[in-house]
Design a protein around this motif. Structure first.
Motif, PDB file in Angstrom:
ATOM      1  N   SER A  17       0.826  -1.210   0.000  1.00 17.10           N
ATOM      2  CA  SER A  17       0.000   0.000   0.000  1.00 17.10           C
ATOM      3  C   SER A  17       0.862   1.262   0.000  1.00 17.10           C
ATOM      4  CB  SER A  17      -0.869   0.047   1.256  1.00 17.10           C
ATOM      5  OG  SER A  17      -1.758  -1.015   1.281  1.00 17.10           O
ATOM      6  N   GLY A  21       6.515   2.422   3.194  1.00 16.75           N
ATOM      7  CA  GLY A  21       7.979   2.496   3.295  1.00 16.75           C
ATOM      8  C   GLY A  21       8.714   1.686   2.245  1.00 16.75           C
ATOM      9  N   LYS A  22       8.052   1.404   1.117  1.00 14.66           N
ATOM     10  CA  LYS A  22       8.701   0.616   0.061  1.00 14.66           C
ATOM     11  C   LYS A  22       9.968   1.328  -0.441  1.00 14.66           C
ATOM     12  CE  LYS A  22       4.955   0.628  -2.481  1.00 14.66           C
ATOM     13  NZ  LYS A  22       4.110   1.383  -1.538  1.00 14.66           N
ATOM     14  N   SER A  23       9.806   2.606  -0.821  1.00 15.10           N
ATOM     15  CA  SER A  23      10.969   3.349  -1.348  1.00 15.10           C
ATOM     16  C   SER A  23      12.039   3.489  -0.276  1.00 15.10           C
ATOM     17  CB  SER A  23      10.558   4.748  -1.803  1.00 15.10           C
ATOM     18  OG  SER A  23       9.547   4.660  -2.759  1.00 15.10           O
ATOM     19  N   PHE A  34      18.315   7.138   4.802  1.00 17.71           N
ATOM     20  CA  PHE A  34      16.873   7.146   5.035  1.00 17.71           C
ATOM     21  C   PHE A  34      16.294   8.473   4.556  1.00 17.71           C
ATOM     22  CE2 PHE A  34      13.263   8.133   7.979  1.00 17.71           C
ATOM     23  CZ  PHE A  34      12.385   7.164   7.480  1.00 17.71           C
ATOM     24  N   VAL A  35      15.204   8.368   3.792  1.00 23.41           N
ATOM     25  CA  VAL A  35      14.534   9.576   3.297  1.00 23.41           C
ATOM     26  C   VAL A  35      13.363   9.874   4.236  1.00 23.41           C
ATOM     27  CG1 VAL A  35      13.392  10.625   1.296  1.00 23.41           C
ATOM     28  CG2 VAL A  35      15.104   8.832   0.961  1.00 23.41           C
ATOM     29  N   ASP A  36      13.454  10.987   4.942  1.00 28.33           N
ATOM     30  CA  ASP A  36      12.451  11.310   5.969  1.00 28.33           C
ATOM     31  C   ASP A  36      11.155  11.834   5.353  1.00 28.33           C
ATOM     32  OD1 ASP A  36      11.739  11.189   8.560  1.00 28.33           O
ATOM     33  OD2 ASP A  36      13.146  12.714   9.265  1.00 28.33           O
ATOM     34  N   SER A  37      11.285  12.529   4.221  1.00 28.96           N
ATOM     35  CA  SER A  37      10.078  13.104   3.623  1.00 28.96           C
ATOM     36  C   SER A  37       9.416  12.086   2.702  1.00 28.96           C
ATOM     37  CB  SER A  37      10.418  14.375   2.861  1.00 28.96           C
ATOM     38  OG  SER A  37      11.738  14.345   2.458  1.00 28.96           O
ATOM     39  N   TYR A  38       8.159  12.361   2.373  1.00 27.63           N
ATOM     40  CA  TYR A  38       7.393  11.412   1.568  1.00 27.63           C
ATOM     41  C   TYR A  38       7.181  11.945   0.164  1.00 27.63           C
ATOM     42  CZ  TYR A  38       3.341   8.803  -0.122  1.00 27.63           C
ATOM     43  OH  TYR A  38       2.478   8.061  -0.887  1.00 27.63           O
ATOM     44  N   THR A  41       5.897   7.422  -5.180  1.00 28.59           N
ATOM     45  CA  THR A  41       6.685   6.834  -6.272  1.00 28.59           C
ATOM     46  C   THR A  41       5.784   6.579  -7.469  1.00 28.59           C
ATOM     47  OG1 THR A  41       8.005   5.676  -4.627  1.00 28.59           O
ATOM     48  CG2 THR A  41       8.109   4.810  -6.874  1.00 28.59           C
ATOM     49  N   ALA A  65       4.554   1.873  -7.367  1.00 26.24           N
ATOM     50  CA  ALA A  65       3.665   2.883  -6.773  1.00 26.24           C
ATOM     51  C   ALA A  65       2.605   2.212  -5.913  1.00 26.24           C
ATOM     52  CB  ALA A  65       2.992   3.679  -7.885  1.00 26.24           C
ATOM     53  N   GLY A  66       2.387   2.740  -4.709  1.00 29.23           N
ATOM     54  CA  GLY A  66       1.323   2.203  -3.878  1.00 29.23           C
ATOM     55  C   GLY A  66       0.085   3.075  -3.892  1.00 29.23           C
ATOM     56  N   GLN A  67       0.111   4.106  -4.762  1.00 36.04           N
ATOM     57  CA  GLN A  67      -0.949   5.118  -4.715  1.00 36.04           C
ATOM     58  C   GLN A  67      -2.336   4.579  -4.982  1.00 36.04           C
ATOM     59  OE1 GLN A  67       0.541   8.150  -7.321  1.00 36.04           O
ATOM     60  NE2 GLN A  67       0.059   9.728  -5.825  1.00 36.04           N
ATOM     61  N   ASN A 122       7.083  -3.316   7.970  1.00 36.87           N
ATOM     62  CA  ASN A 122       8.011  -2.183   8.130  1.00 36.87           C
ATOM     63  C   ASN A 122       7.522  -1.223   9.235  1.00 36.87           C
ATOM     64  OD1 ASN A 122      10.365  -0.670   7.381  1.00 36.87           O
ATOM     65  ND2 ASN A 122       9.046   0.742   6.254  1.00 36.87           N
ATOM     66  N   LYS A 123       8.371  -0.313   9.597  1.00 37.77           N
ATOM     67  CA  LYS A 123       8.140   0.718  10.633  1.00 37.77           C
ATOM     68  C   LYS A 123       8.088   0.093  12.025  1.00 37.77           C
ATOM     69  CE  LYS A 123       5.833   3.824   7.342  1.00 37.77           C
ATOM     70  NZ  LYS A 123       4.944   4.955   7.141  1.00 37.77           N
ATOM     71  N   LEU A 126       7.903   2.087  15.153  1.00 38.45           N
ATOM     72  CA  LEU A 126       6.644   2.714  15.605  1.00 38.45           C
ATOM     73  C   LEU A 126       5.822   1.732  16.443  1.00 38.45           C
ATOM     74  CD1 LEU A 126       5.498   4.661  12.388  1.00 38.45           C
ATOM     75  CD2 LEU A 126       6.821   5.506  14.339  1.00 38.45           C
TER      76      LEU A 126
HETATM   77  N1  LIG Z   1       9.002   5.758  11.418  1.00 35.78           N
HETATM   78  C1  LIG Z   1       9.267   5.236  10.214  1.00 35.78           C
HETATM   79  N2  LIG Z   1       8.911   5.903   9.090  1.00 35.78           N
HETATM   80  C2  LIG Z   1       9.171   5.339   7.893  1.00 35.78           C
HETATM   81  C3  LIG Z   1       9.829   4.093   7.784  1.00 35.78           C
HETATM   82  N3  LIG Z   1       9.939   3.792   6.461  1.00 35.78           N
HETATM   83  C4  LIG Z   1       9.386   4.820   5.809  1.00 35.78           C
HETATM   84  N4  LIG Z   1       8.936   5.748   6.646  1.00 35.78           N
HETATM   85  C5  LIG Z   1       8.269   7.024   6.310  1.00 35.78           C
HETATM   86  O1  LIG Z   1       7.008   6.729   5.720  1.00 35.78           O
HETATM   87  C6  LIG Z   1       6.719   7.642   4.663  1.00 35.78           C
HETATM   88  C7  LIG Z   1       6.453   6.884   3.372  1.00 35.78           C
HETATM   89  O2  LIG Z   1       7.644   6.230   2.996  1.00 35.78           O
HETATM   90  P1  LIG Z   1       7.911   5.795   1.468  1.00 35.78           P
HETATM   91  O3  LIG Z   1       9.156   4.999   1.463  1.00 35.78           O
HETATM   92  O4  LIG Z   1       7.839   6.956   0.555  1.00 35.78           O
HETATM   93  O5  LIG Z   1       6.625   4.861   1.227  1.00 35.78           O
HETATM   94  P2  LIG Z   1       6.191   4.102  -0.116  1.00 35.78           P
HETATM   95  O6  LIG Z   1       5.598   2.808   0.308  1.00 35.78           O
HETATM   96  O7  LIG Z   1       7.313   4.025  -1.079  1.00 35.78           O
HETATM   97  O8  LIG Z   1       5.043   5.050  -0.661  1.00 35.78           O
HETATM   98  P3  LIG Z   1       4.409   5.144  -2.165  1.00 35.78           P
HETATM   99  O9  LIG Z   1       5.416   5.779  -3.044  1.00 35.78           O
HETATM  100  O10 LIG Z   1       3.176   5.985  -1.989  1.00 35.78           O
HETATM  101  O11 LIG Z   1       4.046   3.778  -2.606  1.00 35.78           O
HETATM  102  C8  LIG Z   1       7.913   8.591   4.571  1.00 35.78           C
HETATM  103  O12 LIG Z   1       7.641   9.770   5.312  1.00 35.78           O
HETATM  104  C9  LIG Z   1       9.048   7.820   5.243  1.00 35.78           C
HETATM  105  O13 LIG Z   1      10.011   8.670   5.834  1.00 35.78           O
HETATM  106  C10 LIG Z   1      10.221   3.404   8.980  1.00 35.78           C
HETATM  107  O14 LIG Z   1      10.806   2.323   8.992  1.00 35.78           O
HETATM  108  N5  LIG Z   1       9.903   4.037  10.166  1.00 35.78           N
END
Ligand SMILES: Nc1nc2c(ncn2[C@@H]2O[C@H](COP(=O)(O)OP(=O)(O)OP(=O)(O)O)[C@@H](O)[C@H]2O)c(=O)[nH]1
Length: 187
Positions: A17, A21-23, A34-38, A41, A65-67, A122-123, A126
């Protein structure tokens, strides 16, 4: 690598979804940060060399993409890849439920009864917001006969292990023990 032990090419797709945190996992694994912002993809491909059990693998990783959760999987993801990383967030029940839909789509596209995959919660940092227990992840993995692992892309916990587990599962599917032959066939 010697000619008798050539580098193997493997393609992996990372599905799940939006915002699980896929990217972040792929970037942590391939680029060590680690990329903090979102940033949603569209689709990115990364390449990394992995050593596993004396073999070298060039792994192409498709970050998807999980959009749009219902068109999350396109046929080109399913047809040409050797294995799937199925990601949910331990802080999102709906992202865990979505994995069942995604896996059904993979099985539909591939026509297989089983495909190499690893379930990633993931995460894990949290924990205070946890909505999916470790035991639920393990029960799903047992049902699907695949490994599972909880990770934190943020703290780089267990991230590399995802890909070791998946390579091991892909290799097992290529060379199943005699009693498991025909259980899972991939090209
Ligand atoms: N606390 C925490 N935040 C995370 C972690 N992994 C990712 N994030 C945060 O979650 C948000 C989404 O992360 P992405 O990696 O962009 O997620 P994605 O699944 O690729 O999202 P899409 O591109 O929409 O498919 C970002 O703000 C990340 O910084 C984690 O392990 N812990």
């Amino acid at each position: 690598m010697s000619a008798s032990n050539p580098t193997k090419a493997r393609r992996i797709a990372v599905l799940g979804s939006t915002a699980v945190g896929k990217s972040s996992l792929v970037i942590q694994f391939c680029e060590n940060h680690f990329v903090d912002s979102y940033y949603p993809t569209i689709e990115n491909t990364f390449t990394k060399t992995i050593k596993y059990r004396g073999n070298e693998y060039t792994v192409e990783i498709m970050d998807t993409a999980g959009q749009d959760e219902y068109s999350i999987l396109s046929s080109h993801h399913a047809s040409s890849v050797h294995g799937f990383v199925l990601v949910y967030s331990i802080a999102s029940r709906s992202s865990f439920d979505m994995l069942k839909i995604i896996r059904d789509k993979i099985l539909d596209f591939t026509g297989l009864e089983n495909v190499p995959c690893v379930i990633v919660g993931n995460k894990s940092d949290l924990n205070i917001q946890r909505q999916v227990s470790l035991e639920e992840g393990q029960a799903l993995a047992q049902q699907w006969n695949c490994p599972t692992i909880e990770t934190s892309a943020k703290h780089n916990e267990n991230v590399a292990k995802i890909f070791d587990l998946l390579i091991a599962t892909i290799e097992k599917a290529h060379n199943p023990p005699p009693e498991e032959k025909n259980a899972c066939v991939i090209s």
